[in-house]
Every structure is written in structure tokens, then in C-alpha cells.
Design a protein around this motif. Sequence first.
Motif, PDB file in Angstrom:
ATOM      1  N   ARG A   3      -0.195   0.361  -4.567  1.00 48.88           N
ATOM      2  CA  ARG A   3      -0.224   1.827  -4.736  1.00 48.88           C
ATOM      3  C   ARG A   3      -1.440   2.426  -4.025  1.00 48.88           C
ATOM      4  N   GLY A  38       1.319  -4.041  -8.118  1.00 53.09           N
ATOM      5  CA  GLY A  38       1.603  -2.609  -8.031  1.00 53.09           C
ATOM      6  C   GLY A  38       0.332  -1.770  -7.944  1.00 53.09           C
ATOM      7  N   ALA A  39      -0.686  -2.145  -8.709  1.00 57.82           N
ATOM      8  CA  ALA A  39      -1.957  -1.406  -8.665  1.00 57.82           C
ATOM      9  C   ALA A  39      -2.593  -1.489  -7.290  1.00 57.82           C
ATOM     10  N   THR A  62      -1.894   4.846   0.052  1.00 62.52           N
ATOM     11  CA  THR A  62      -2.329   6.250  -0.014  1.00 62.52           C
ATOM     12  C   THR A  62      -3.044   6.715   1.243  1.00 62.52           C
ATOM     13  N   ASP A  70      -6.481   5.861  -9.719  1.00 59.49           N
ATOM     14  CA  ASP A  70      -5.833   4.779  -8.967  1.00 59.49           C
ATOM     15  C   ASP A  70      -6.884   3.817  -8.415  1.00 59.49           C
TER      16      ASP A  70
END
Length: 155
Positions: free
Chosen positions: A39, A35-36, A43, A53
Motif C-alpha cells: 500500500r 498489504g501494509a 502511493t 500508512d
Amino acid sequence: MGVWDTGHFDNDTAADFAGDLDAAAGAERTELVRGALVRVIGTGGGAVLEESDGAVAVAAAALVAAQCPGGPPVETVYGPDEPLPSFPEELRDLAVQALDRVLAEDSELRELWADGEGERGPWWRGVTSLRGALAAVTAISGQVPELSGTVRPPA
């Protein structure tokens, strides 16, 4: 972001991520790392990547790289204390893509470090070295991530 050094976990945000990994059930740890990375990759399209982030993505990429053959170990008291599962190989390519995003022109984390130490300082060298280790392993496994035009390796 409280920063005390240039290591991949040497900031409040990455240390908190390590705590989140320790608090998660074993099966959830892979998904937190995935997920990190995802994500940050998601972007693009003109949006600025927020420094928090980016810091988490660098820490996640360091954990993935540490599991690669010959990968750089995570040697910090600020990283996860609990054992991590073996990450699937597809996270290696995601980690390369995430680091490319962190090093892109529209990344707050990159901008903060470039303003503070220039683009050849210890943080920059650490992240590009991490990317290089991941890219080398993915190239051997048949996935060949190309160096993006926004990332310049150190001279």
C-alpha cells in the motif's frame, strides 16, 4: 497519531496494526504485512504518503527485519503478542521499498519527525538502521535494493 516514543510500534497506529495481526488467523498475518508494505509502495506518482500508512509500513518492515538472519528483534510490549508465520523472503525487498517511501520528501510521517527532531534524531536513525539491516540481507540473497536519492543515511 498518538505518539509516545520513537520506536517502530510506539504510536497508536502501529499498536493498532499489531492488534489487527493478533486478531487475524495465522495464514492472514503474512498478507496483512504484505498489504501494509505494498500500500505504501503504491502511493508514488506525486501523491503524499499519509502518516498512518507510513507508521504501519514501518511496523510491518520491523517485523520482516526481525526474521532476517541477524535482524533487529522487535522488543516492545506494543507489538504483536501472537506468533507470526515465517515471512517469505520477497517481503524483505518490499520492506526496503516501503521504508524508502516513508523516508521520501512527500511523506507526512517523515515531515512530522523532521519538524520535531530533525533528520538525525532517534526516529530517523531507527528507521534508516532498520532499512540498512533489510538491505544487507537482501543484498546477500541476490536482491540488491539501491538507496533511493531521497533517503540520506545518518552521518
